[in-house]
Design a protein around this motif. Sequence first.
Motif, PDB file in Angstrom:
ATOM      1  N   TYR A 101       0.854  -1.185   0.000  1.00  0.00           N
ATOM      2  CA  TYR A 101       0.000   0.000   0.000  1.00  0.00           C
ATOM      3  C   TYR A 101       0.887   1.230   0.000  1.00  0.00           C
ATOM      4  O   TYR A 101       1.745   1.395   0.869  1.00  0.00           O
ATOM      5  N   ILE A 102       0.676   2.101  -0.968  1.00  0.00           N
ATOM      6  CA  ILE A 102       1.405   3.365  -1.063  1.00  0.00           C
ATOM      7  C   ILE A 102       0.415   4.466  -0.699  1.00  0.00           C
ATOM      8  O   ILE A 102      -0.412   4.879  -1.526  1.00  0.00           O
ATOM      9  N   ALA A 103       0.478   4.917   0.541  1.00  0.00           N
ATOM     10  CA  ALA A 103      -0.527   5.831   1.084  1.00  0.00           C
ATOM     11  C   ALA A 103      -0.578   7.167   0.351  1.00  0.00           C
ATOM     12  O   ALA A 103      -1.670   7.667   0.068  1.00  0.00           O
ATOM     13  N   ASP A 104       0.572   7.751   0.041  1.00  0.00           N
ATOM     14  CA  ASP A 104       0.554   9.076  -0.585  1.00  0.00           C
ATOM     15  C   ASP A 104      -0.024   9.059  -1.996  1.00  0.00           C
ATOM     16  O   ASP A 104      -0.512  10.074  -2.481  1.00  0.00           O
ATOM     17  N   LYS A 105      -0.013   7.910  -2.644  1.00  0.00           N
ATOM     18  CA  LYS A 105      -0.591   7.785  -3.986  1.00  0.00           C
ATOM     19  C   LYS A 105      -1.954   7.095  -3.977  1.00  0.00           C
ATOM     20  O   LYS A 105      -2.586   6.981  -5.020  1.00  0.00           O
ATOM     21  N   GLN A 106      -2.354   6.579  -2.795  1.00  0.00           N
ATOM     22  CA  GLN A 106      -3.617   5.842  -2.691  1.00  0.00           C
ATOM     23  C   GLN A 106      -3.676   4.716  -3.717  1.00  0.00           C
ATOM     24  O   GLN A 106      -4.608   4.600  -4.515  1.00  0.00           O
ATOM     25  N   GLU A 107      -2.625   3.874  -3.685  1.00  0.00           N
ATOM     26  CA  GLU A 107      -2.518   2.755  -4.619  1.00  0.00           C
ATOM     27  C   GLU A 107      -2.018   1.505  -3.917  1.00  0.00           C
ATOM     28  O   GLU A 107      -1.299   1.587  -2.925  1.00  0.00           O
ATOM     29  N   LEU A 108      -2.401   0.376  -4.471  1.00  0.00           N
ATOM     30  CA  LEU A 108      -1.837  -0.912  -4.086  1.00  0.00           C
ATOM     31  C   LEU A 108      -0.926  -1.331  -5.231  1.00  0.00           C
ATOM     32  O   LEU A 108      -1.361  -1.410  -6.384  1.00  0.00           O
ATOM     33  N   VAL A 109       0.337  -1.578  -4.921  1.00  0.00           N
ATOM     34  CA  VAL A 109       1.351  -1.837  -5.932  1.00  0.00           C
ATOM     35  C   VAL A 109       1.770  -3.297  -5.911  1.00  0.00           C
ATOM     36  O   VAL A 109       2.005  -3.869  -4.848  1.00  0.00           O
ATOM     37  N   CYS A 110       1.882  -3.861  -7.108  1.00  0.00           N
ATOM     38  CA  CYS A 110       2.421  -5.208  -7.282  1.00  0.00           C
ATOM     39  C   CYS A 110       3.683  -5.102  -8.125  1.00  0.00           C
ATOM     40  O   CYS A 110       3.622  -4.731  -9.300  1.00  0.00           O
ATOM     41  N   VAL A 111       4.810  -5.415  -7.518  1.00  0.00           N
ATOM     42  CA  VAL A 111       6.083  -5.353  -8.235  1.00  0.00           C
ATOM     43  C   VAL A 111       6.164  -6.465  -9.274  1.00  0.00           C
ATOM     44  O   VAL A 111       6.653  -6.255 -10.386  1.00  0.00           O
ATOM     45  N   ALA A 112       5.645  -7.637  -8.956  1.00  0.00           N
ATOM     46  CA  ALA A 112       5.729  -8.789  -9.861  1.00  0.00           C
ATOM     47  C   ALA A 112       5.060  -8.521 -11.209  1.00  0.00           C
ATOM     48  O   ALA A 112       5.594  -8.885 -12.250  1.00  0.00           O
ATOM     49  N   SER A 113       3.897  -7.880 -11.197  1.00  0.00           N
ATOM     50  CA  SER A 113       3.197  -7.592 -12.453  1.00  0.00           C
ATOM     51  C   SER A 113       3.426  -6.160 -12.926  1.00  0.00           C
ATOM     52  O   SER A 113       2.965  -5.785 -14.004  1.00  0.00           O
ATOM     53  N   ALA A 114       4.115  -5.362 -12.117  1.00  0.00           N
ATOM     54  CA  ALA A 114       4.399  -3.953 -12.423  1.00  0.00           C
ATOM     55  C   ALA A 114       3.120  -3.152 -12.631  1.00  0.00           C
ATOM     56  O   ALA A 114       3.022  -2.306 -13.511  1.00  0.00           O
ATOM     57  N   LEU A 115       2.127  -3.417 -11.755  1.00  0.00           N
ATOM     58  CA  LEU A 115       0.848  -2.718 -11.831  1.00  0.00           C
ATOM     59  C   LEU A 115       0.543  -2.024 -10.508  1.00  0.00           C
ATOM     60  O   LEU A 115       0.923  -2.515  -9.438  1.00  0.00           O
ATOM     61  N   ALA A 116      -0.158  -0.894 -10.602  1.00  0.00           N
ATOM     62  CA  ALA A 116      -0.615  -0.162  -9.426  1.00  0.00           C
ATOM     63  C   ALA A 116      -2.128  -0.034  -9.510  1.00  0.00           C
ATOM     64  O   ALA A 116      -2.664   0.511 -10.476  1.00  0.00           O
TER      65      ALA A 116
END
Length: 66
Positions: free
Chosen positions: A21-36
Amino acid sequence: MIDQKLLSILVCPVSKAPLQYIADKQELVCVASALAYPVRDGIPVMLESEARQLSSEEKELYRTKP
């Protein structure tokens, strides 16, 4: 803010990898798929069509984040 219990069970719908969880961007990030995935009004939108592609810089940054 995302509940830690919820975050512990959510996975990327594409790769099935854990999310950060990236709070300042309000996103859930997946490094494996390179998606937010966006979090709107506290609700994760876990649709591949709504996700944005991570840049190579972001991917490297989040890969090293705990």
